[in-house]
Design a protein around this motif. Structure first.
Motif, PDB file in Angstrom:
ATOM      1  N   LEU A 186      -0.059  -3.123  -8.556  1.00 40.82           N
ATOM      2  CA  LEU A 186      -1.349  -2.676  -9.060  1.00 40.82           C
ATOM      3  C   LEU A 186      -2.365  -3.819  -9.137  1.00 40.82           C
ATOM      4  O   LEU A 186      -3.572  -3.583  -9.109  1.00 40.82           O
ATOM      5  CB  LEU A 186      -1.195  -2.045 -10.452  1.00 40.82           C
ATOM      6  CG  LEU A 186      -0.382  -0.740 -10.521  1.00 40.82           C
ATOM      7  CD1 LEU A 186      -0.109  -0.373 -11.980  1.00 40.82           C
ATOM      8  CD2 LEU A 186      -1.132   0.387  -9.832  1.00 40.82           C
TER       9      LEU A 186
ATOM     10  N   SER B  65       5.339  -2.295 -10.611  1.00 41.04           N
ATOM     11  CA  SER B  65       4.001  -2.155 -11.176  1.00 41.04           C
ATOM     12  C   SER B  65       3.106  -3.341 -10.816  1.00 41.04           C
ATOM     13  O   SER B  65       1.880  -3.238 -10.881  1.00 41.04           O
ATOM     14  CB  SER B  65       4.094  -2.017 -12.703  1.00 41.04           C
ATOM     15  OG  SER B  65       4.740  -3.163 -13.265  1.00 41.04           O
TER      16      SER B  65
ATOM     17  N   GLY C 238      -5.437   8.502 -10.567  1.00 40.19           N
ATOM     18  CA  GLY C 238      -5.077   7.320  -9.794  1.00 40.19           C
ATOM     19  C   GLY C 238      -5.806   6.070 -10.260  1.00 40.19           C
ATOM     20  O   GLY C 238      -5.268   4.955 -10.209  1.00 40.19           O
TER      21      GLY C 238
ATOM     22  N   GLY D 261       3.266   2.589 -12.135  1.00 39.21           N
ATOM     23  CA  GLY D 261       2.847   2.431 -10.745  1.00 39.21           C
ATOM     24  C   GLY D 261       3.693   3.227  -9.774  1.00 39.21           C
ATOM     25  O   GLY D 261       3.878   2.815  -8.626  1.00 39.21           O
TER      26      GLY D 261
ATOM     27  N   PRO E  10       3.375   6.772  -8.550  1.00 39.71           N
ATOM     28  CA  PRO E  10       2.690   8.069  -8.494  1.00 39.71           C
ATOM     29  C   PRO E  10       3.452   9.159  -7.756  1.00 39.71           C
ATOM     30  O   PRO E  10       3.264  10.335  -8.034  1.00 39.71           O
ATOM     31  CB  PRO E  10       1.382   7.730  -7.773  1.00 39.71           C
ATOM     32  CG  PRO E  10       1.690   6.523  -6.942  1.00 39.71           C
ATOM     33  CD  PRO E  10       2.665   5.727  -7.775  1.00 39.71           C
TER      34      PRO E  10
ATOM     35  N   GLN F   5      -2.412   5.840  -5.121  1.00 38.20           N
ATOM     36  CA  GLN F   5      -2.258   6.424  -6.454  1.00 38.20           C
ATOM     37  C   GLN F   5      -2.858   7.825  -6.530  1.00 38.20           C
ATOM     38  O   GLN F   5      -2.298   8.726  -7.154  1.00 38.20           O
ATOM     39  CB  GLN F   5      -2.957   5.530  -7.498  1.00 38.20           C
ATOM     40  CG  GLN F   5      -2.291   4.197  -7.745  1.00 38.20           C
ATOM     41  CD  GLN F   5      -1.055   4.323  -8.602  1.00 38.20           C
ATOM     42  OE1 GLN F   5      -0.946   5.201  -9.448  1.00 38.20           O
ATOM     43  NE2 GLN F   5      -0.090   3.431  -8.392  1.00 38.20           N
TER      44      GLN F   5
ATOM     45  N   ARG G  22       3.084   7.150 -14.164  1.00 38.05           N
ATOM     46  CA  ARG G  22       1.924   6.581 -13.455  1.00 38.05           C
ATOM     47  C   ARG G  22       1.643   5.162 -13.928  1.00 38.05           C
ATOM     48  O   ARG G  22       1.250   4.297 -13.143  1.00 38.05           O
ATOM     49  CB  ARG G  22       0.690   7.461 -13.671  1.00 38.05           C
ATOM     50  CG  ARG G  22       0.815   8.822 -13.053  1.00 38.05           C
ATOM     51  CD  ARG G  22      -0.506   9.580 -13.071  1.00 38.05           C
ATOM     52  NE  ARG G  22      -0.286  10.961 -12.711  1.00 38.05           N
ATOM     53  CZ  ARG G  22      -0.033  11.372 -11.476  1.00 38.05           C
ATOM     54  NH1 ARG G  22       0.004  10.505 -10.486  1.00 38.05           N
ATOM     55  NH2 ARG G  22       0.180  12.648 -11.231  1.00 38.05           N
TER      56      ARG G  22
END
Length: 461
Positions: A9, A6, A297, A163, A165, A21, A160
């Motif tokens: 991001l 994650s 996203g 992170g 997707p 995403q 999601r």
């Protein structure tokens, strides 16, 4: 699939990150939308246009219960994203455990109530006349699978938030593909009619639940929860509730909209007019898939970077998301303005052995739906600003503005318009309510988003 952290991001370039995403999200939503679209085409061609109207009557009730899971998922995922962004993993774990417990308790109770009041709910949502019996058949079977759908929708948003997707995309594809295969088997091969359509959909929910469960039990997930995390925590529940209420309120208003629309249109043109709206509703789900994909996203990117106090990246994600979503919205607009007759005809059977009432209904739908489609989608190019703007406030944990902006289009503008305009303009007033509400809601959202960017998202220090 390669293991993804994650932390990316907050590191990768926003444009690249948003594509990474949004594309899986869009593909997942596309497959789900195609599932709804093709499912309706199968039902319309193999059962009849009245059956499409029956499904349209049931959707608000089943979707509202499922939306409880989505509300808990999005509300909790906002907390999870920000907790991971600030390094507080224990809060992320506790939040996820509370999401599971809350989703199971609430949706099970709602299903019990939904089954108890079945004979009152279906007519209230427009299931009258020839629509009632097929709607009741579909509704009763679908409701048994709704708790699993709610858990899937909740779990998907958490995936999601981590992170990841691509896993979320697969979770959306599996039930859709399974449903379409079972539609063919149950409706066409076995000739089970509405029972087949309902059992195919319910089985799709179970397939999705199986995959979501696999993801969180496997090494792919960072959120390894234990029994203590399932215990309800009032501060976390309050935060989930405040943020999740935004999604729940949106779906509640959507259900009210279906109730009003089905009844207003039934009074204007009977079962066939409800079938027109059912087709429009399917096209709304399908045509907006890339816009919703960009929005999905955008949410974890904005939430993670807001939690990490990287406000420049938050602003860049807003601008980039609006730009991408507006581009795809414009493409959708052009296609639907040029080919509304083609899309309408997909839902209608041309079999020569159709009963006379189905032939009459099909002719009515073919005459009215293309014009309605053009009006409903007339303001599509600007809808991106409204969706991204409302999503931003939810992503960063600002529940009240997120709620108000989410309700702006349908609650504050659309519902009053459909209660007023049809009294003076008939059917035309119903369809004109859509673009008018879109324009007004976009203006309001644009103002509040601009003020937020100018006053709250100060440069990184």
């Amino acid at each position: 699939m390669a293991k993804v952290s994650s932390d990316q991001l907050g590191i990768e370039p926003i444009g690249k990150l948003l594509i990474k995403q949004a594309v899986p999200a869009s593909i997942g939503i596309l497959v789900m939308s195609l599932n709804v679209l093709v499912d309706s085409i199968f039902v319309g061609n193999w059962i009849g246009s009245i059956a499409i109207a029956a499904i349209n009557v049931v959707l608000p009730v089943s979707f509202f219960i499922a939306a409880l899971g989505m509300a808990i998922g999005i509300g909790g995922s906002s907390i999870v994203s920000r907790a991971l962004g600030s390094g507080d993993k224990e809060k992320a774990l506790k939040t996820f455990g509370n999401q599971i417990t809350l989703t199971f308790i609430i949706t099970t109770a709602m299903v019990a109530l939904g089954l108890y009041f079945v004979n009152d709910l279906i007519p209230a949502f427009g299931g009258k006349g020839a629509i009632f019996d097929p709607a009741k058949t579909y509704y009763t079977i679908i409701l048994y699978g709704v708790p699993f759908l709610a858990l899937c929708m909740m779990g998907n948003t958490v995936i999601r938030a981590e992170g990841k997707p691509k896993f979320a995309m697969v979770a959306m594809i599996i039930p859709s593909v399974g449903n379409l295969f079972l539609d063919y088997l149950f409706i066409y091969v076995f000739d089970w009619g509405m029972h087949g359509a309902a059992w195919a959909t319910t089985a799709g929910y179970l397939l999705c639940f199986g995959y979501i469960l696999y993801f969180f039990l496997s090494k792919n997930s960072e959120l390894k929860i234990g029994l203590p995390h399932f215990g309800l925590s009032m501060p976390i529940l309050q935060e989930i509730g405040a943020l999740g209420f935004v999604t729940l309120a949106r779906q509640a208003v959507t259900s009210i909209t279906y109730l009003l629309m089905n009844n207003i249109l039934f009074n204007l043109g009977g079962e066939a007019m409800v079938a027109v709206y059912a087709i429009i509703g399917r096209m709304l789900m399908f045509a907006f898939f890339p816009i919703f994909g960009v929005t999905q996203g955008f949410l974890p990117i904005a939430g993670f970077n807001y939690g990490a106090i990287k406000y420049d990246r938050v602003k860049e994600s807003i601008y980039t998301a609006i730009k991408y979503a507006a581009f795809v919205a414009s493409l959708v607009f052009v296609v639907l303005m040029v080919f509304p007759d083609f899309f309408t005809a997909l839902f209608l059977s041309n079999r020569p052995d159709l009963p006379p009432e189905e032939l009459v209904a099909n002719a009515f739908v073919m005459e009215h739906a293309p014009m309605a489609m053009r009006l409903v989608f007339a303001a599509t190019p600007i809808i991106a600003l409204q969706l991204i703007g409302a999503a931003y406030f939810q992503a960063v944990g600002k529940a009240i503005p997120a709620l108000l902006l989410t309700l702006t289009r349908q609650g504050f503008f659309f519902i009053p318009l459909i209660l007023i305009l049809p009294n003076f303009m008939g059917e035309l007033g119903v369809w004109l309510s859509f673009p008018i509400a879109d324009v007004l809601a976009t203006i309001v959202t644009g103002f509040y988003l601009w003020r937020e960017i100018k006053t709250k998202l100060i440069p990184d220090v």
